[in-house]
Design an enzyme around this catalytic site. Structure first.
Site, PDB file in Angstrom:
ATOM      1  N   CYS A 187      22.767  57.041 -18.746  1.00  0.00           N
ATOM      2  CA  CYS A 187      23.212  57.632 -17.796  1.00  0.00           C
ATOM      3  C   CYS A 187      24.138  56.857 -17.146  1.00  0.00           C
ATOM      4  CB  CYS A 187      21.868  58.446 -17.483  1.00  0.00           C
ATOM      5  SG  CYS A 187      20.834  57.894 -15.897  1.00  0.00           S
ATOM      6  N   ARG A 193      25.154  53.724 -16.464  1.00  0.00           N
ATOM      7  CA  ARG A 193      26.086  52.510 -16.900  1.00  0.00           C
ATOM      8  C   ARG A 193      26.473  52.585 -18.395  1.00  0.00           C
ATOM      9  NH1 ARG A 193      23.928  48.872 -14.455  1.00  0.00           N
ATOM     10  NH2 ARG A 193      22.212  49.687 -13.394  1.00  0.00           N
ATOM     11  N   GLN A 198      12.932  52.911 -16.032  1.00  0.00           N
ATOM     12  CA  GLN A 198      13.360  53.343 -17.775  1.00  0.00           C
ATOM     13  C   GLN A 198      14.246  52.641 -17.945  1.00  0.00           C
ATOM     14  OE1 GLN A 198      12.662  55.374 -14.660  1.00  0.00           O
ATOM     15  NE2 GLN A 198      12.354  57.369 -15.300  1.00  0.00           N
ATOM     16  N   GLY A 238      15.970  69.153 -24.154  1.00  0.00           N
ATOM     17  CA  GLY A 238      16.341  67.054 -24.323  1.00  0.00           C
ATOM     18  C   GLY A 238      14.749  67.303 -24.658  1.00  0.00           C
ATOM     19  N   GLY A 258      14.385  63.442 -25.909  1.00  0.00           N
ATOM     20  CA  GLY A 258      14.467  62.003 -25.704  1.00  0.00           C
ATOM     21  C   GLY A 258      12.929  61.613 -24.967  1.00  0.00           C
ATOM     22  N   SER A 259      13.445  60.290 -23.643  1.00  0.00           N
ATOM     23  CA  SER A 259      12.523  59.459 -23.054  1.00  0.00           C
ATOM     24  C   SER A 259      12.908  59.665 -22.075  1.00  0.00           C
ATOM     25  CB  SER A 259      12.808  57.831 -23.390  1.00  0.00           C
ATOM     26  OG  SER A 259      14.339  57.657 -23.094  1.00  0.00           O
ATOM     27  N   MET A 260      13.792  60.290 -21.538  1.00  0.00           N
ATOM     28  CA  MET A 260      14.675  60.356 -20.464  1.00  0.00           C
ATOM     29  C   MET A 260      12.864  62.544 -20.240  1.00  0.00           C
ATOM     30  SD  MET A 260      15.252  59.613 -17.629  1.00  0.00           S
ATOM     31  CE  MET A 260      16.698  58.802 -17.350  1.00  0.00           C
ATOM     32  N   SER A 261      13.967  62.959 -20.932  1.00  0.00           N
ATOM     33  CA  SER A 261      13.182  64.469 -20.976  1.00  0.00           C
ATOM     34  C   SER A 261      11.772  64.220 -20.857  1.00  0.00           C
ATOM     35  CB  SER A 261      13.707  65.471 -22.270  1.00  0.00           C
ATOM     36  OG  SER A 261      15.013  64.989 -21.673  1.00  0.00           O
TER      37      SER A 261
END
Length: 484
Positions: free
Chosen positions: A50, A52, A116, A192, A194-197
């Site tokens: 998110c 880079r 993360q 969402g 995904g991994s972050m959500s």
């Protein structure tokens, strides 16, 4: 090793540029394929998060590699090269290794020490393996980066240097109120799966929210995340519930929610300012923040222990962890809403305190970079040593065959003894120089010893190259099966 990385991050570019440069997984795959098709590159991997985007490649020419990788990034992100160039950074060879290892340890993260990034590095490696753009060098590099990152988190207190981006963002929403006190009894909407959500949903559950609704484009993934949140031992509050909803149900969920976290891979806005305004209007019509959650703002009045930092006028708290952003920035101007996004997190974390453990992590990174460089340099000479020993074995076989022609009356025992003696002599003569040349090759500047060995023994370059190709193919085949 001719490792090159060209990229941009929150340290080099404003969020507005990072947002435009974001790449979906399909675009990342196309970037990798085009990089490998470019003349200077023989391997490629892309690390896109998110905050880079970095393109790694094994190149045979530095300046041509920088020009080609920069051009490819501009083409695939859609940001003009002239506009993108001032924000790009370049690292080469050991500096490139140092950069990735630092990234893996969380030293280069927006919130120092967040973990993360290890999952994102693992995803970058998996994509390179899937597309066969990551060969021996990048497989070794990314596998080692994962090990270095895990070592940093297990051997130091780097985790104390900063929270995860999710926790940091939620604490910004809480405005100084302890996260558990702020989240207790709230209803959350996570967009969402995904991994972050998933991390956001789990963090909210542990913080004490009463319910988490998960919305996702693929309903099955949302349902799976909701099931995981409700599994025994998940650390959630008593009475916690979770549900999965389709994306079309998000407007209804906005009316019920107290806090929203969004992190999708969408290339456009997921929640418009108008949608948030409409939800706030509906909440006001139904009794404000009490709608759907059974709470009123009296749970944290201005004169309570929550302090003056608590804003009782916030009826909907939103955390946007996506890049490009999921939530319209115009939400910042809406009464009754509080939005924390990547840009505001970057500003808030710029002055975040550094833990003493950071110095220890930097030492680990430096040691691991030196060890990785030595291992790569030593591996570089191995094909030459193998080719030399193969040539020596061929010479022995040729001479034994010639001896058989001149002394045909030798019996099998005599022939075997002579053969063994000659081989021992050759092995002893080659042992010391081959061991020493490997030691010398592992030192900085030691790559030239392979060239000297080939010159001194008149080794066939094609024979060395054949060993290198076979070794590279075997290494890639094996590392693809290693767990990251």
């Amino acid at each position: 090793m001719s490792l090159l990385v060209v990229g941009l991050s929150h340290r080099s570019a404003p969020v507005s540029v990072l947002e435009r440069a974001a790449l979906a997984r399909e675009a990342q795959a196309k970037l990798l394929q085009d990089t490998l098709a470019a003349e200077p590159a023989t391997e490629a991997a892309v690390l896109a998060t998110c905050n880079r985007i970095e393109l790694y490649a094994d190149v045979d020419k530095f300046h041509a590699g920088v020009a080609e990788l920069s051009t490819l990034l501009a083409q695939h992100t859609g940001v003009g090269l002239d506009e993108l160039t001032p924000y790009l950074y370049v690292h080469y060879e050991d500096r490139a290794v140092h950069h990735l290892f630092s990234v893996a340890c969380g030293l280069d993260s927006m919130v120092v020490g967040e973990g993360q990034i290890l999952g994102q590095i693992k995803d970058a490696l998996a994509l390179g393996q899937e597309l066969h753009t990551a060969g021996r060098l990048l497989n070794d590099l990314f596998q080692q980066a994962l090990r270095v990152g895990k070592r940093a988190h297990s051997e130091t207190g780097i985790d104390r240097a900063g929270q995860s981006l999710v926790t940091f963002g939620l604490e910004r929403l809480a405005e100084g109120v302890p996260l558990g006190d702020w989240a207790g009894g709230k209803r959350a909407l996570v967009i969402g799966a995904g991994s972050m959500s998933s991390l956001a949903a789990a963090t909210l559950a542990r913080a004490g929210v009463a319910h988490v609704a998960v919305a996702n484009r693929t309903l099955e993934r949302a349902e799976r995340l909701a099931e995981i949140l409700c599994e025994p031992g998940a650390g959630r509050a008593a009475g916690f519930t979770a549900s999965a909803v389709e994306m079309r149900a998000v407007p209804d969920e906005l009316v019920l929610a107290d806090v929203v976290v969004s992190c999708t891979g969408a290339m456009g806005v997921v929640l418009t300012a108008e949608a948030i305004r409409a939800a706030l209007a509906s909440r006001a019509d139904e009794g404000g923040a009490a709608a759907g959650s059974g709470r009123t703002d009296s749970s944290c009045p201005i004169d309570s222990a929550c302090g003056d930092a608590a804003r009782t006028d916030v009826r909907l708290a939103l955390l946007d962890l996506a890049m490009p952003r999921d939530i319209d920035a115009a939400v910042h101007r809406l009464d009754g809403a509080r939005l924390v996004d990547i840009e505001s997190l970057a500003e808030a974390s710029a002055d975040a305190p550094m833990a003493a453990d950071v110095d220890q992590v930097r030492t680990i990174v430096s040691d691991e970079v030196a060890a990785f460089g030595a291992a790569q340099r030593a591996a570089h000479i191995t094909p030459t040593v193998v080719a030399l020993r193969t040539m020596a074995a061929d010479v022995v076989a040729s001479e034994i065959a010639r001896l058989d022609g001149r002394l045909p009356d030798l019996d099998d025992k005599q022939r075997a003894e002579i053969t063994q003696t000659v081989r021992r002599v050759v092995d002893k003569l080659l042992h010391a120089p081959t061991v020493r040349v490997k030691e010398l090759a592992s030192t900085p500047g030691g790559a030239g010893y392979a060239d000297a060995l080939r010159e001194l023994f008149d080794l066939d370059p094609q024979a060395v190259a054949a060993v290198s190709r076979a070794d590279s193919q075997a290494g890639t085949h094996n590392t693809a099966r290693e767990p990251a």
